[in-house]
Write an enzyme that holds these catalytic residues in place. Structure first.
Site, mmCIF file in Angstrom:
data_model
loop_
_atom_site.group_PDB
_atom_site.id
_atom_site.type_symbol
_atom_site.label_atom_id
_atom_site.label_comp_id
_atom_site.label_asym_id
_atom_site.label_seq_id
_atom_site.Cartn_x
_atom_site.Cartn_y
_atom_site.Cartn_z
ATOM 1 N N THR A 13 0.831 -1.200 0.000
ATOM 2 C CA THR A 13 0.000 0.000 0.000
ATOM 3 C C THR A 13 0.871 1.258 0.000
ATOM 4 O O THR A 13 2.018 1.240 0.450
ATOM 5 C CB THR A 13 -0.953 0.021 1.203
ATOM 6 N N SER A 15 2.287 2.741 -2.519
ATOM 7 C CA SER A 15 3.511 2.295 -3.198
ATOM 8 C C SER A 15 3.769 2.971 -4.535
ATOM 9 O O SER A 15 4.447 2.426 -5.400
ATOM 10 C CB SER A 15 3.461 0.775 -3.400
ATOM 11 N N THR A 16 3.253 4.177 -4.724
ATOM 12 C CA THR A 16 3.498 4.878 -5.983
ATOM 13 C C THR A 16 4.773 5.712 -5.946
ATOM 14 O O THR A 16 5.215 6.212 -6.980
ATOM 15 C CB THR A 16 2.318 5.792 -6.353
ATOM 16 N N GLY A 18 8.474 6.801 -3.107
ATOM 17 C CA GLY A 18 9.150 6.698 -1.830
ATOM 18 C C GLY A 18 9.463 5.284 -1.388
ATOM 19 O O GLY A 18 9.793 4.406 -2.190
ATOM 20 N N TYR A 149 1.951 11.851 15.355
ATOM 21 C CA TYR A 149 2.550 10.869 14.449
ATOM 22 C C TYR A 149 3.234 9.760 15.242
ATOM 23 O O TYR A 149 3.048 8.570 14.965
ATOM 24 C CB TYR A 149 3.546 11.561 13.523
#
Length: 259
Positions: A13, A15-16, A18, A149
């Site tokens: 997920t 995963s386009t 980085g 975060y």
């Protein structure tokens, strides 16, 4: 060591680009059929084209239950699932509203919960599977500039440990991987103003950031996305069958504990 994932299907997920794209590349190079995921069809298509081979993709926003439903309708099974999707947003605790906390929780934690709830039973039925959650050293060394975060990443490590215990004896392993500062597109964007102001290479700007803000780093630089991906590919492999319930560090030595 030769890692062979031929015949395995791996969903990654976020995963386009980085770390996620680097993980997808590493798994594909090891022989897995990779399913790319991102929010937009254009970015998914570009990542699939970059991977080549038999890679395929699903555009779905996993920050919502509806996006998750679209993903599993398109790809109902996987042998390897890497819950990599995540966001970070520096913000002082007293200026961070409920919406920001909830957005980090939905994307950084609940996306992994939903993936586990769907894909782990199929892995158990098959008698083999690998589920990996991307945590962060920030889950153990909570950053004062983005406490929200850090809390979400602590939850990821706890989720992985609990799921590993739940899947005990099934042939399915569950682990978390804890990157430290990593020179992904997101980090580059965060440091771009300083790079433009100084004219220094982005790698040096990132190293200076690590020394100043993550002074416990032993490598004194940001990791590459490939260095993080290498750990994920290993833990997804048959060779890692005895590693489960672990929080595996790729943090450059920031976390100052022996275990």
């Amino acid at each position: 060591m030769k890692i062979d994932l031929s015949g395995k299907t791996a969903l990654v997920t976020g995963s386009t680009e980085g770390i996620g794209l680097a993980i997808a590349k590493g798994l594909a190079e090891a022989g897995a059929t990779v399913i790319v995921n991102g929010r937009t069809a254009a970015k998914v298509d570009a990542a699939v084209a970059a991977l080549g081979g038999d890679a395929r993709g699903v555009a779905a926003d996993l920050g919502s239950a509806e996006g998750h439903a679209a993903l599993i309708a398109a790809e109902p099974r996987a042998d390897i699932v890497v819950s990599n999707l995540g966001i970070f947003q520096p913000s002082d605790f007293f200026a961070t509203d409920d919406a920001t906390w909830d957005r980090h929780w939905q994307i950084n934690v609940m996306a992994g919960v939903r993936l586990a709830r769907h894909y782990l039973p199929g892995m158990e039925q098959a008698g083999w599977g690998r589920f990996v959650l991307l945590g962060s050293e920030s889950g153990f060394s909570i950053p004062v500039e983005m406490i929200h975060y850090g809390v979400s990443k602590t939850a990821d490590a706890a989720l992985a440990r609990g799921l590993a215990k739940r899947m005990a004896g099934t042939g399915v392993t569950v682990n978390s991987v804890l990157p430290g500062p990593t020179l992904s597109e997101g980090v580059q964007a965060m440091l771009e103003e300083e790079r433009a102001r100084t004219g220094r290479p982005i790698e040096q700007v990132a190293a200076d950031f690590v020394v100043e803000h993550r002074s416990g780093s032993l490598i004194r630089r940001a990791a590459t996305v490939e260095e993080v991906a290498n750990m994920v590919v290993y833990v997804a492999s048959p060779q890692a069958a005895a590693t489960t319930g672990a929080a595996l560090r790729v943090d450059g030595g920031i976390i100052d504990t022996l275990m």
